[in-house]
Design a protein around this motif. Structure first.
Motif, PDB file in Angstrom:
ATOM      1  N   GLU A   1       0.834  -1.204   0.000  1.00 20.27           N
ATOM      2  CA  GLU A   1       0.000   0.000   0.000  1.00 20.27           C
ATOM      3  C   GLU A   1       0.871   1.258   0.000  1.00 20.27           C
TER       4      GLU A   1
ATOM      5  N   GLU B   1       3.539   1.550  -1.641  1.00 21.65           N
ATOM      6  CA  GLU B   1       4.297   1.544  -2.905  1.00 21.65           C
ATOM      7  C   GLU B   1       5.765   1.159  -2.716  1.00 21.65           C
TER       8      GLU B   1
ATOM      9  N   ARG C   1      -1.983  -8.500  -5.411  1.00 23.04           N
ATOM     10  CA  ARG C   1      -2.069  -7.083  -5.085  1.00 23.04           C
ATOM     11  C   ARG C   1      -0.761  -6.362  -5.470  1.00 23.04           C
TER      12      ARG C   1
ATOM     13  N   GLN D   1      -0.778  -5.876  -9.109  1.00 15.70           N
ATOM     14  CA  GLN D   1      -1.727  -4.796  -9.422  1.00 15.70           C
ATOM     15  C   GLN D   1      -1.090  -3.425  -9.241  1.00 15.70           C
ATOM     16  N   ARG D   2      -0.348  -3.306  -8.176  1.00 21.91           N
ATOM     17  CA  ARG D   2       0.240  -2.002  -7.853  1.00 21.91           C
ATOM     18  C   ARG D   2       1.612  -1.829  -8.504  1.00 21.91           C
TER      19      ARG D   2
END
Lengths: 405, 405, 405, 405
Positions: free
Chosen positions: D201, D203, D223, D226-227
């Motif tokens: 979250e 980064e 996830r 995705q990021r």
């Protein structure tokens, strides 16, 4: 007229196991001559002239629950562990076949599931009670003694380790235990104690070379004293613990503070396989682990691990790491690796114990024989764990025996 | 009026070496308290109540040929060998500076070329003859004793190993040697023996903690007896040989046949550097190698190697491989690796020897002290090499001393 | 009509030594079947389908200066080192007797005094000059090839290590050396180089499995290239150095600073006995010692000791201690003990080299074969010492060979 | 205007543990200069010129649940494990105090009972749900990044090992897991995975240096992709397993048959204490034990034991015994003892991973980074376990990176 010769029998529980078959081969080799007596403690100068039986005259017999013969056991050891000279095996093969005739069926009463699994022999009698087993087993020993015209027979337990067996009220006195022996329920006594009781009924000295319970039951000790018999155990000190019993005193004598003593044992024989069972291992580890703190005092971190590594077969490799503190808090270490062949280390000690116990019995010893602590990881009725003190006690006994003759 | 206190001095030859500086730090720490007495044999229960001087009361001094101070030596050891706690060093720094004032210039007479090279100090006096050196050195010891009002001073040789020194006819009696001492030629005595003679002239007990010759010269022994003084040596048993002295008896007691015993020692301190000289190494190896055959008998293959490995600094790592034969010719092995810090192992033994020797002198002992064999690789006038027997002899002496008080 | 089969001969210098007799037993066992190919590198998947000769088809012969036969050598190894299964020996005894007929007398020209002493065989011809020896030895190899209808014969030197042999101007070119060969003076070439020259004259690939000089003489290399032959050496990498060649790169890849690497080798076979001579040992130690610094760079303290310990017989025990520095100057250590049986480790590599060299010769390779560096402590014309890179080069060569077929 | 400098942050989970504090001291020392870069893989020649951040520029921060500060941790390590030079510690003390300001409270959500017990700090917030924890922890990382104006922050998990955590259906996709995160029930994710999610979250690239679950949850991997973030793990390969990863290939390359490989690890730091819990130990042993069979194939007997030995503190001693079979069924052995300081071995690898991961992220890497397998016992998405192949992959990546610049 009584023979003046001192003929003794050695009756092994676990007769055709690795230790038993090495004892058999060794006795045959000693009888035929041409081999050294290396490894026999009883052959050292301090024990000469005290009246020990000649190893070449010891007759072997025993109980066994597996179907492998002495000769097969010796050949398997040769093939898997690389021990025993081919020429020696060839020369002694007839003796092993002859000794095989002295092997009788042991009992499956009171053995753990692991040992029961090892017995593929359908001919093992199913004993109805501990009493029935004791009677059958002791009559085997008595028949062996008569048949070979032996002055006395020493019974030595060399079967696989048993899981721990908790004692109850009935185990405290012979009168109470005697009543329980007739019960048809299993669990009155572990097999090792049934054999110990059988030895006593057969008027034999009894030696427990394993960590199993054996004669370490108050009721059985009482019975042995009643019958005027000597006994000793537990757990032959053959390898890693032997080394500990000389290294630990070194740290103590130098006031070096043992912080930790960690031992890792790996072995691949049947003993290792049986010890792969966590419960059985626990009882073995207990006798191996206690010795350091008993010798150096304080509360060092001590750990003993035992792992079953089949490729090693009869070889035991032990790595010990000793972490110790010297002057001004400096931490140092000593580590050792022991690579010994278990049955080869045990066999001469079994012969030694037969000789020492037979002499003790002949001279009227009754009860535990603490002068034999030298041979055991967890000597009965003895607080002496360091090897030099145990040696001194054995030599003292020999000197007394010699001067008493 | 005589002080009732038992004040003793410890005069070290090689005062600011690694052993000397560890002794200095240790004595300071013991005086200030808060450190354990781990490593001090003389602190064990069997030696209580026999009248040993308190280690906290021992005053340190000594001879030295290098210019490094005690404090610098301690700091170097800390940096290179990772020993000594930072806080401890800080606390004891003033004591080390004070003790430095008790250090006097040693002699370069009779030292080998390697040791001569180590002395960068231009202020070391050039002694014209052995006699001159002995007089100068003994007067240093006497002045130290007077200045600190000491009851007696024990001289302990902890300098680097010397190459072998062959004895001649003149070394056989004091009357002959005494004449030779005035010669201006070098080579009458090695430095270690000059120090021994100086100790004797200063009425001090003399202990040789090294494999150098020291008092092991018949003429010097004779002189010590003439002057009523006790002495002992040679070569402190701190590490690999200590372990040998308990393991070798184990094989003997078990009638296991030691075929070979190979030891490889690596170390990186000045002792290692000096031993890098093949001649000097030879004399060290001799005392280290003999012990196994002396204990187990027979003619095992024994080898001891010593290699100088600077990165180890004060740590000595020794690997020993023991090849032995058991029952029926089976070959097995035991190997160990010892990782010990030399000065940390030696320092408490030096303090022990000071305490024991001072007490022996106080009680009128004259000549060699075989009850101190426990501390030496090659004990003078003693055939006892196994540690448990040496320990028993030391405890016996202590018991006799106690009961005589 | 030419046979399509790929029949190769393996001609060993030192045919009935420990390595030679293990090769003989191994080839016989592989031919009879029922044994695993463990230890044969050339049997691994990357080397399948490239045209290697079947090991079961390799015919063995060789030169020898001692009178012990292959069968006796195998029996001695069994008895002293505890190797070789009794059943296997019995099964292969006829093959060993048959192979014995392929053994011819070697030369005593150019051997050191230690090796000369080993030859009790009075029937060894006294060669008048190096040229005479080369001619006699090469005609033995050619006769062997003809008699067994072999496509080619690989000569592998497995005799004892020779002392260092300094090269002179005459060794720089074949034309100069050729002239010297006829001289009746000894010392023109060491025995290993005489054998190498004989192999070349017999159109055989030559492999030097020892640290002796062999083909590492510029003149002999020139001659091999002239005659279009491949060769390789030196000194089979069987044990301690093998381990070094994977551990040293680990330290390099992790940027850990190797401070010191000390190795102690003990062994008891004839190689050990020959290496007991300090000069010979020096040349062995050189090839063993260089590898660490070559891999990790810098200037670590490296030492290799070799000691002759007869009780070990064919077993080599090596202890290596690696002192290394990690982050923030922290010193750490790794030590290992290798316990390997020399002839058992060497034998399959000798078979591998015979297969690889025969294939190289068949495919027209000329000169040194650096792709075989994998097998050597001191590979000729190669700077690659770490095992993984050597492996990659061998696999690359195999892949190229496969795609060229 | 954007800074051209490549400023990276290193955020440690377990910031003031032994590894964390060694990283802190190391970064401070590298910044101040005067220490070598030994141990830093990323400092080796193959990795020059590829754009790695300078270690002296790395800013440290992290999460922690215990109250011990970085400086206290360093001092404790010095006192108990004898590591860190006194002068270095004194010089870097101000830096450690400054870095302490970057340490934030971790979470107690999802930690096992052993770790919970270690947290005596009452100020650790009680997170209501995994989502709440992730939000709080990620905002700490983002704030750190902003405050220090960092281009990117690499999060590395160096906290104690967690017990195994069985995955359920909800862990298979991010959409399902996301819903579960708001639950107030514990047990949705182990702490290590909560930190991994927080890193994502924020980064940040995420590296799992422990055997805990971390990012090895399909939903979390999804996830990260995705990021657009890279990640890697698991379990830093610092000692015994590192050695295995070069020795096991040696046996494979030589076609030697590994029969058994037994390892005994003893250690005394918090990791050892946490591993004293049998469940947690099981997960550690799994990653350590698998490697041998994966490299050599077949089904060798492999065992790994881990024992907690407090006196060792941060030192890990590992003894490995390898039993292998060579030619003709001959059994041989190799054993090694590794004595390494865990935090000292881990710290430079953590710095390496920060440099490599930051560069990968900068260059747009997404998902697992198998080229970093070199650093892990159980590399994610990689079947390469032998060190030389892992090294080759890392160097390949570096070469590609260099040529892409």
């Amino acid at each position: 007229l009584r023979r003046r010769s001192n003929r003794i029998g050695l009756w092994l529980i676990g007769a055709t196991g690795r230790v038993g078959s090495a004892v058999a081969l060794g006795l045959a080799a000693l009888r035929r001559g041409g081999v050294s007596r290396t490894g026999l403690v009883s052959d050292l100068p301090p024990f000469r002239g005290i009246g020990l039986a000649d190893p070449g005259n010891i007759v072997l017999g025993g109980h066994e629950i597996r179907s492998e013969t002495l000769l097969e056991a010796v050949q398997t050891a040769h093939q898997k562990a690389g021990i025993f000279d081919a020429a020696l095996m060839r020369r002694c093969a007839p003796d092993l076949r002859a000794l095989q005739r002295n092997v009788r069926a042991g009992t499956l009463l009171g053995v753990g599931p692991t040992i029961r699994r090892l017995s593929e022999d359908r001919r093992i009698p199913r004993d109805a009670s501990a009493r029935a087993a004791i009677e059958r087993l002791s009559s085997d020993i008595l028949a062996f003694r008569r048949r070979h015209q032996l002055d006395r027979v020493v019974v030595i337990h060399t079967a696989s380790s048993e899981p721990p067996f908790p004692l109850k009220a009935m185990h405290k006195s012979w009168s109470r235990l005697e009543k329980a022996l007739s019960r048809r329920a299993p669990g009155v006594l572990p097999a090792s104690s049934i054999y110990a009781a059988a030895a006593i009924e057969a008027e034999s000295a009894y030696i427990n070379f394993t960590p199993s319970l054996g004669a370490s039951v108050p009721a059985i000790e009482e019975r042995a004293r009643q019958r005027g018999l000597p006994y000793m155990g537990c757990d032959g000190k053959t390898g890693e613990t032997l080394v500990k019993s000389v290294l630990a005193p070194m740290f103590a004598m130098r006031n070096l503070n043992v912080l930790s003593w960690v031992g890792q044992n790996i072995l691949g024989n049947r003993d290792g396989e049986v010890l792969n069972d966590p419960k059985t291992r626990a009882s073995k580890i207990k006798t191996k682990d206690r010795i350091v703190a008993r010798i150096v005092g304080g509360s060092p971190t001590t750990r003993v691990s035992i792992d079953y590594v089949p490729s090693l077969d009869d070889w035991k490799v032990a790595w010990d790491f000793v972490h110790f503190e010297g002057f001004l808090g400096t931490k140092m270490s000593l580590q050792f690796t022991w690579a010994g062949c278990d049955s080869i280390l045990a066999a001469p000690l079994v012969i030694d114990l037969a000789r020492f116990a037979a002499l003790a019995q002949q001279r009227g010893s009754v009860g535990a024989m603490p002068h034999l602590a030298f041979f055991f990881k967890d000597p009965m009725h003895s607080d002496t764990h360091d090897l030099p003190s145990q040696w001194a006690a054995l030599v003292d006994w020999a000197n007394k025996t010699r001067s008493d003759r």
